[in-house]
Motif scaffolding. Sequence first.
Motif, PDB file in Angstrom:
ATOM      1  N   SER A  59       0.819  -1.209   0.000  1.00 20.83           N
ATOM      2  CA  SER A  59       0.000   0.000   0.000  1.00 20.83           C
ATOM      3  C   SER A  59       0.855   1.263   0.000  1.00 20.83           C
ATOM      4  N   GLU A  60       0.218   2.393  -0.271  1.00 22.14           N
ATOM      5  CA  GLU A  60       0.905   3.683  -0.272  1.00 22.14           C
ATOM      6  C   GLU A  60       1.382   4.064   1.131  1.00 22.14           C
ATOM      7  N   SER A  61       0.823   3.421   2.154  1.00 24.94           N
ATOM      8  CA  SER A  61       1.214   3.726   3.531  1.00 24.94           C
ATOM      9  C   SER A  61       2.386   2.871   4.011  1.00 24.94           C
ATOM     10  N   CYS A  62       2.967   2.075   3.119  1.00 23.17           N
ATOM     11  CA  CYS A  62       4.100   1.210   3.474  1.00 23.17           C
ATOM     12  C   CYS A  62       5.216   2.030   4.102  1.00 23.17           C
ATOM     13  N   GLN A  63       5.822   1.513   5.164  1.00 23.84           N
ATOM     14  CA  GLN A  63       6.894   2.225   5.869  1.00 23.84           C
ATOM     15  C   GLN A  63       8.150   2.363   5.017  1.00 23.84           C
ATOM     16  N   ASN A  64       8.217   1.626   3.899  1.00 20.87           N
ATOM     17  CA  ASN A  64       9.370   1.741   3.010  1.00 20.87           C
ATOM     18  C   ASN A  64       9.097   2.731   1.875  1.00 20.87           C
ATOM     19  N   ARG A  65       8.177   3.652   2.112  1.00 17.38           N
ATOM     20  CA  ARG A  65       7.908   4.746   1.163  1.00 17.38           C
ATOM     21  C   ARG A  65       8.030   6.054   1.948  1.00 17.38           C
ATOM     22  N   VAL A  66       9.173   6.678   1.881  1.00 14.28           N
ATOM     23  CA  VAL A  66       9.429   7.900   2.650  1.00 14.28           C
ATOM     24  C   VAL A  66       9.831   9.053   1.731  1.00 14.28           C
ATOM     25  N   VAL A  67      10.949   8.900   1.045  1.00 12.30           N
ATOM     26  CA  VAL A  67      11.467   9.963   0.194  1.00 12.30           C
ATOM     27  C   VAL A  67      10.497  10.269  -0.949  1.00 12.30           C
ATOM     28  N   GLN A  68       9.865   9.232  -1.488  1.00  9.76           N
ATOM     29  CA  GLN A  68       8.958   9.426  -2.622  1.00  9.76           C
ATOM     30  C   GLN A  68       7.719  10.237  -2.262  1.00  9.76           C
ATOM     31  N   ARG A  69       7.428  10.363  -0.970  1.00 11.68           N
ATOM     32  CA  ARG A  69       6.281  11.171  -0.552  1.00 11.68           C
ATOM     33  C   ARG A  69       6.578  12.659  -0.602  1.00 11.68           C
ATOM     34  N   GLY A  70       7.846  13.001  -0.747  1.00 10.46           N
ATOM     35  CA  GLY A  70       8.216  14.400  -0.908  1.00 10.46           C
ATOM     36  C   GLY A  70       8.285  15.167   0.390  1.00 10.46           C
ATOM     37  N   LEU A  71       8.338  16.474   0.249  1.00  9.23           N
ATOM     38  CA  LEU A  71       8.500  17.382   1.377  1.00  9.23           C
ATOM     39  C   LEU A  71       7.294  17.335   2.310  1.00  9.23           C
ATOM     40  N   GLN A  72       7.561  17.109   3.603  1.00 18.42           N
ATOM     41  CA  GLN A  72       6.504  17.028   4.606  1.00 18.42           C
ATOM     42  C   GLN A  72       6.684  18.065   5.714  1.00 18.42           C
ATOM     43  N   LEU A  73       7.760  18.831   5.651  1.00 16.87           N
ATOM     44  CA  LEU A  73       8.099  19.773   6.722  1.00 16.87           C
ATOM     45  C   LEU A  73       7.900  21.217   6.272  1.00 16.87           C
ATOM     46  N   ARG A  74       7.742  22.101   7.233  1.00 16.49           N
ATOM     47  CA  ARG A  74       7.619  23.533   6.933  1.00 16.49           C
ATOM     48  C   ARG A  74       9.016  24.160   6.918  1.00 16.49           C
ATOM     49  N   LEU A  75       9.462  24.537   5.728  1.00 14.14           N
ATOM     50  CA  LEU A  75      10.775  25.137   5.540  1.00 14.14           C
ATOM     51  C   LEU A  75      10.612  26.558   5.011  1.00 14.14           C
ATOM     52  N   GLU A  76      11.669  27.358   5.168  1.00 11.99           N
ATOM     53  CA  GLU A  76      11.604  28.742   4.720  1.00 11.99           C
ATOM     54  C   GLU A  76      12.894  29.150   4.027  1.00 11.99           C
ATOM     55  N   VAL A  77      12.766  29.744   2.848  1.00  8.13           N
ATOM     56  CA  VAL A  77      13.900  30.335   2.155  1.00  8.13           C
ATOM     57  C   VAL A  77      14.115  31.731   2.733  1.00  8.13           C
ATOM     58  N   PHE A  78      15.354  32.054   3.086  1.00  9.01           N
ATOM     59  CA  PHE A  78      15.628  33.362   3.687  1.00  9.01           C
ATOM     60  C   PHE A  78      16.960  33.907   3.184  1.00  9.01           C
ATOM     61  N   LYS A  79      17.152  35.190   3.361  1.00  3.94           N
ATOM     62  CA  LYS A  79      18.384  35.847   2.920  1.00  3.94           C
ATOM     63  C   LYS A  79      19.403  35.821   4.049  1.00  3.94           C
ATOM     64  N   THR A  80      20.578  35.237   3.793  1.00  6.01           N
ATOM     65  CA  THR A  80      21.630  35.187   4.804  1.00  6.01           C
ATOM     66  C   THR A  80      22.499  36.439   4.718  1.00  6.01           C
TER      67      THR A  80
END
Length: 258
Positions: A73-94
């Motif tokens: 199934s799509e919920s298989c524990q061996n499917r992680v990277v293929q699910r894509g971005l799951q976190l809240r990230l921010e692009v910022f100016k350094t």
Amino acid sequence: QYSPDNVAGADGHVDPTEITFPGCSCLTSSCVAPACSCLCRGENYSALRLRPAEEGQGYSRPLFECNAMCRCSESCQNRVVQRGLQLRLEVFKTEKKGWGLRTLEPIAKGRFVCEYAGEVLGFREARRRIQAQRVQDSNYVIVVREHLHNGQTLETFVDPTYTGNVGRFLNHSCEPNLVMVPVRVDSMVPKLALFAATDISAGEELSYDYSGRFQNLPITNQEQKSSEEDNGLRKPCYCDSHTCASFLPWDSSLFSTP
């Protein structure tokens, strides 16, 4: 142009979307080793976190996720990277490094953060693009070399300059909090997956080691010699870590004529 996944490069040398791997025949919701053919080398993840390499192993085992041909199934524990971005990230100016990427939420060690996605190129096109760059231009082309047990080397060239994802904004650090791992899903063309190398706090800038060395392993004599010869083309490193090498990692192989 934003793309969450790798795309075929302008040279058409590699199609990263081609499905060439056979799928597992597991009928369970989540696959387990060693019954699953995709996990014949052992479990890849534990509670969605990358399992650490075994002590004293001396090498990284290849990592294969279940793919489009698998019966699990799509919920298989061996499917992680293929699910894509799951976190809240921010692009910022350094302050000194141009754009950077930081997390807006805590990230546990071993958690998948994002992929470094872009055009997958052949060697000739990657070398052409690198050689056409000026010193002041940003370099997004990454070369990943995997050394096989039989002495062969697999090379993957990814360029997110024109088409890519949020991974293109990650800066280098000599003491990074991410580690890059090639993860294969549908074919031998790997996804360049970045995992948390340590627990990361909300607001912290995300970084990885452009050289492929992790936790700043000592530079070899040959690398040091190359560095001294190519310093005219190298860019300064502003990671401000205690073990900063002063310059960004440099790969001169794409500048030489084979």
